[in-house]
Structure formats: C-alpha cells, structure tokens
Design an enzyme around this catalytic site. Structure first.
Site: not given
Lengths: 572, 88
Positions: B14-16, B19
C-alpha cells in the site's frame, strides 16, 4: 562596483532585471498558554482551510502545466491536512493543555514525523518531508508570515534561490520571471531543466547567489557564459543590452526557419528531431521547429520514485507524447537503466565497471516483467501516433532477436485480448557498442532503423570513461576511427533501404554536422533548443561538398586534422 | 456493521498512490471506517494512520464500516482495492 558570480550556464540567453529572492521565511514559534481554546481551535481551522485552498490552487496549476503525475503529490498533501487523526490530536492538545495552535500543531506533527523517519522503508521516511512541507504552510498562515510566493510577482524579476523545487517552479508567474540563478545545481538539475523548457536564461551552481544578492538588486544573468552580474556599472548594462539584442535578433532569424524543411543548398533533405526526457518537453520540440522526437528517454518514468511505474502510467505518458506530435515520428528508447543509473528499489548490486555491466537491454532481457510491462504500454499507445521502438545497448543479433520476439509476443497477447495495436511500428536499435557498428551490414537486414548513440559509442571505441577527467582527452568525436564506424553504419543501412539517425551530443554539434551530412546521416536528434541553429547551418551547406570533406576526413590520421579541415570549410 | 477481509497482491504494497485513492474513497462516506492489519486498527480516513502500518505484499487486512452508508462504503472500497490491482 558590481560583483560577478560565476556558475554553470544552464539555459542560454541574457536577462536584465531586479532580483527577487526566494528564501525561507522565519517560522520560529513559542509555546503559549491560551485562555479561549474555542477561538484557538477556530484559528487552527481557518489556517487549515486557507492552506487547503492554497494547495488546491497549486495542484490545479501543476496539473495544467506539468500533468496529472506531478500534481499527485499535492493531493497527498491535501489528504494530510484533512487527516482526522492529525487534526483531532491537535485540537485535543489545544483543549486539554490550553496550548496555542502553533505549538500544538508542532508537537503533534513532530510525533508523526518521528514515526515516519524511524520506519525501515526509505519511501516512508521521505513522507516525513511531506508532513514538514505541509506544516510550514499552515504555520505561515497561523503566524501571518508571508511564505514567499513567486506566483504573486508582478514586475519583471530574476529569481534568486538556494535551489528551486518543483513546487516552487509550479507557482511561477511565467510572464514576469525573466531568469533564474541558484546556489546549487548542475545542467541536469530540476531548475536547469525548467529554465530550458521555459526558454529563459539560467545560471546555476553560483554557490553564493543568495548571500551576495539582495532583493531589488539589479542583476544580469548571462546564460551564455554562465555569469551573474550584481549591480553592474551602467557601461556593463549598456554592453549587455546590445548583446541581448544581438541574441534576440539571432533567435528571430532562426525562428523564421520554424516551419522550413532542412535542405542543403543542393536540395538534399534531412530531418531534425529532438531528444526528450518527459512529456513536458513536447512544447519545446514544437516551439523550436522539431520534426519529431529522435530519442525519448523513458528513464524519467522509473526514477525519483520508489516503485516501478504501472503499465497504465507509462501508457498515459507515451500516449501524451504521441498525440502531442500529431503523427510526426517518435522514437522511444526502452528502459536504459542499471550500472551508473540506479533504481534503488530494484536492489541491483554495485558493479566494478557499471558502463560495461548489467544495464539497459541486458537487464531488460533478464527482468522480463519490467520489460514486458513497458512493451505493452508502448504497443497500446502506438495507435495514437507514429511510434518507433528502439532497444538500447544491443551488442549481438541474438539480443535484438530476443527483444523483438518478446515485443511480438506481447503484441499477439494484446491483439487476442481485443486491444488495438498499430501494425506500422518500426523497430530499431541504438548503435553504441562497436561490435554492433562492425556488424551493421547484418543488423541492417533485420532492423527497421539505426540510431547512433555517439556518447557511448565514443567511450567504448576509445576505451575511455567519459566521466574521468584524466582520460577525457580521448573523448574525440571527430576522430577518424569514430567517423569510419559512423560511415559503416550509414552505408550498411542505406544498402538495405533503412534509415539512420544519431542521438548523441554530436548530432547537434556545429563541427560535426558538416561531416555527418557528408556521410549521409538521415536524421539528426538533439536538444530542442539546438534545432533551429542546426537548420540554419545545413541550409547553407552543400551536400556534395560535404561528401568530399567527409571522404577526406576518413583518410586523415588525427582528430585535430579533421577539426582543422571542418573549420576551413565552415569559415569559408 | 459490515466487514470484509482482503489480501494484498500488489508487490509494492500500500504505497502513497493507492493509499490516497483508498483514503479518498473512505472520506466520501459518513460511516466510521476502520482498517485492521498487522494486529493494529486505524481510521481508514487517516492517510497517515494507514501509511504508518506499512502494509506490504501478502498482508491480510480487514475493513469494517459502521454507519448509515456502511454497505455502499464497503462496496466502493472493495472496488478501489480490486480495480487498482491491490488486493483480492
């Protein structure tokens, strides 16, 4: 008496205007006790609201000027200011400890910053910087301090800064900003690239610009020589005004050639195209009379981030460029990474000889999923323009065949998924390894085109690292050895009815152009700002005479003899 | 209250970008929405809370929603996770 600062000439031209310093405001805060916590919370909420609307404006402007990708970071910043965990904690602190909003905000954000900085993932550690950036904005509104806002500049100005960040440049009022000068940076730093794409002069790496220059000082930025004059004498100003006019006249003269074909005096036509690194560079290509793109470096999509770009992101970038050029050719080079160009998230081992190591096509043929994702994105984008695909660092025919086979496989998969793919995509290679130049006659039967990458071809042929100053004397573009290799490649291609381009520095070089024209090069790919100058030069040359010059050069024994012969012809 | 379990299949976790999408989706609803993973529970409308979990490939997460629009919220979040190729 005026002061002269010296730096790196990052973008050509001359500007004379008043200095506008872009430096950090004082945001120091004190811990205070407040009696009316309700109005203190209101003060916080107001500051948050204004900060969010600032960020929305910056995001929209960035999206418009630089694209969706670059704007995303500001969306993340807005989410931080809307984060209920963050805001509730600050409000609780104000209420329960009767703290002033500034201090409560600092304490809570410090806690988050510390938490992110301690995470073992570099990407997460960088998020701490986002929180700092956002906090600065809210604090400035709480303190009533003006964050310097270059979008509010309303008269001609030269920006003076330590460095310019993407969020600074996104806010610039382009009508009034006439030049940049910065303390740090080189020709490839963000500020330098921005200056070239905005076509304003810039001198970077002056080390002391922000110390020496005060707001309102009269400044001359000489982006030709890499000099910044601070409060120059009237005499110097007058001299520069003349030089500025000369430069503008020259540019205007070249601008007349914007839509001209590039033909020698005896009617031989060649194509002048641009090297680009991002979709933002398109504007420069069009404004400078580029007839397409001869080298689209795709590395930018992979760098400065912590994960591989998705197929979708890549597709959008390629589509933007293809559509923007409206059917003019776009040669896209597949990923050229590894060795000295690192991608931290791929965890590639350090190498003794990165330029001779695991990079470019060598890496792509091994890390197939990375390569295939890029090929799929390219194939899907192909229907939006005139796409040509080029593989870098090809040393053997086997490598080319394997890469092309993967391309065909992905193509078949897409077609069976019902996705449209152009059936006119040319597939070629970079010629930058001597083995490939020597075998060009056999490659020419299988590729659709060659593009000679001279920067690497020269360093591999002379066995001289171009980054090593001790051996930089061996970096000799005009050495007859290089010219002979270039000739082999061009002759081999023409024999099979294929075309040859060149995408190294050499293609835009005033001394090389006469030789390359004589050797029969079909396409010259260079930085966009060199195109009109090159066109003006070729319009004055005779192909026939340049052929004779090239023939003689091929028989010369040293690079200096070649340079002297070219100069004699140019200056005639 | 409604809830559903997912497993992260994106190698990047779950990266930026994902997210932000997830938090953006959650924020459109009035229900209380929480995310449980790695033994912790955070508010799914808090970008910093979610990122601080450092959710990676193969991690299991449970999303719960409670409120007037809980059904719609869970459905929208499921769509986001699946359409972005994040989870199954």
């Amino acid at each position: 008496m005026g002061t002269i600062l010296r730096g790196i000439a990052a973008s050509s031209g001359i500007a004379i205007a008043k200095a506008y310093r872009l430096v950090e405001p004082d945001l120091s805060i004190e811990k205070k006790t407040v009696s009316d916590t309700t109005s203190e919370i209101k003060r916080l909420q107001d500051a948050l609201t204004i900060s969010i609307s600032d960020l929305e404006a910056i995001r929209d402007k960035t999206k418009l000027e630089l694209g969706e990708d670059k704007a995303e970071i500001f969306d993340a910043h807005i989410f931080i200011l809307n984060d209920p965990e963050l805001i509730n904690q600050v409000e609780d602190k104000i209420k329960s400890e009767s703290l002033n909003a500034e201090y409560a905000l600092k304490e809570v954000t410090d806690m988050f910053i510390e938490m992110f900085e301690q995470m073992d993932n570099e990407y997460m550690r960088e998020r701490a910087a986002d929180i700092r950036d956002v906090r600065k904005r809210v604090l400035s509104h709480l303190l009533g301090v003006k964050i310097v806002n270059p979008s509010l500049i309303e008269e001609d100005a030269i920006l003076v800064a330590e460095d310019l960040t993407p969020s600074d440049t996104a806010q610039l009022n382009r009508q009034y900003v006439k030049a940049f000068t910065t303390n740090v940076g080189g020709r490839t730093s963000h500020s330098a690239i921005m200056a070239r794409s905005m076509e304003i002069p810039a001198v970077v790496g002056t080390k002391t610009a922000t110390e020496v220059i005060k707001d309102g000082d009269l400044i001359i930025v000489d982006g030709l020589k890499g000099e910044v004059h601070v409060n120059p004498s009237e005499e110097v100003v007058q001299q520069y005004k003349k030089e500025q006019i000369r430069f503008e006249e020259q540019k205007a003269e070249w601008a007349k050639l914007l839509h001209e074909k590039t033909k020698s005096v005896d009617g031989h036509e060649v194509h002048l195209v641009a090297n680009i690194g991002t979709p933002q560079d398109l504007e420069g290509v069009i404004n400078n009379g580029g007839e397409g793109v001869g080298l689209f470096r795709t590395e930018f999509l992979y760098m400065g981030r912590n994960e591989l770009p998705t197929e979708e992101e890549q597709f959008e970038a390629y589509k933007t460029v293809l559509e923007g050029l409206k059917g003019q050719p776009v040669v896209v080079r597949t990923l050229d990474i590894g060795g000295d160009k690192e991608l931290p998230y791929l965890n590639l081992p350090k190498e003794m000889n990165p330029f001779l190591g695991f990079r470019a096509i060598r890496l792509c043929l091994e890390e197939q999923s990375i390569f295939r994702t890029q090929l799929r994105a390219l194939l899907r984008a192909s229907i939006y323009g005139n796409l040509k695909i080029m593989f870098p660092m090809i040393a053997t025919l086997d490598e080319f065949r394997t890469a092309k086979e993967m391309l065909q496989e992905e193509r078949q998969k897409l077609i069976s998924e019902g996705i449209q793919v152009s059936d006119e995509i040319e597939v070629g290679i970079m010629v930058e390894i001597p083995s490939t130049a020597v075998m060009a006659d056999l490659f020419a039967k299988e590729v659709d085109f060659f593009s000679i990458g001279t920067n690497d071809l020269i360093q591999y042929t002379m066995a001289a690292d171009r980054m090593n100053e001790k051996v930089s004397y061996l970096y000799q573009p005009y050495n007859p050895a290089i010219l002979r290799l270039v000739k082999m490649v061009i002759d081999a291609a023409h024999k099979e009815g294929k075309w040859v381009g060149m995408c190294g520095e050499m293609a835009g070089d005033e001394l090389a152009i006469p030789l390359l024209l004589g050797l029969g090069l079909d396409e010259f790919s260079m930085s966009a700002t060199s195109i009109l100058k090159a066109r003006a030069q070729i319009l004055r040359l005779s192909k026939k005479e340049m052929e004779d010059l090239a023939q003689k050069a091929l028989q010369m024994s040293t690079t200096n003899e070649v340079i002297a012969a070219v100069k004699a012809v140019i200056e005639k | 209250m409604v809830s559903q379990q997912f497993t992260i299949i994106d190698p990047q976790g779950l990266h930026a970008r994902p997210t932000s999408k997830l938090v953006g989706t959650a924020s459109k609803f009035t229900s209380n929405i929480n995310l449980k993973a790695k033994g912790k529970e955070v508010n799914l409308k808090s970008i910093m809370g979610v990122m601080a979990l450092g959710i990676g490939l193969g991690d299991e997460l449970i999303i719960t929603a409670e409120g007037d629009d809980e059904q719609a919220a869970l459905a929208a979040l499921k769509d986001t996770l699946i359409n972005e190729g994040l989870a199954e």
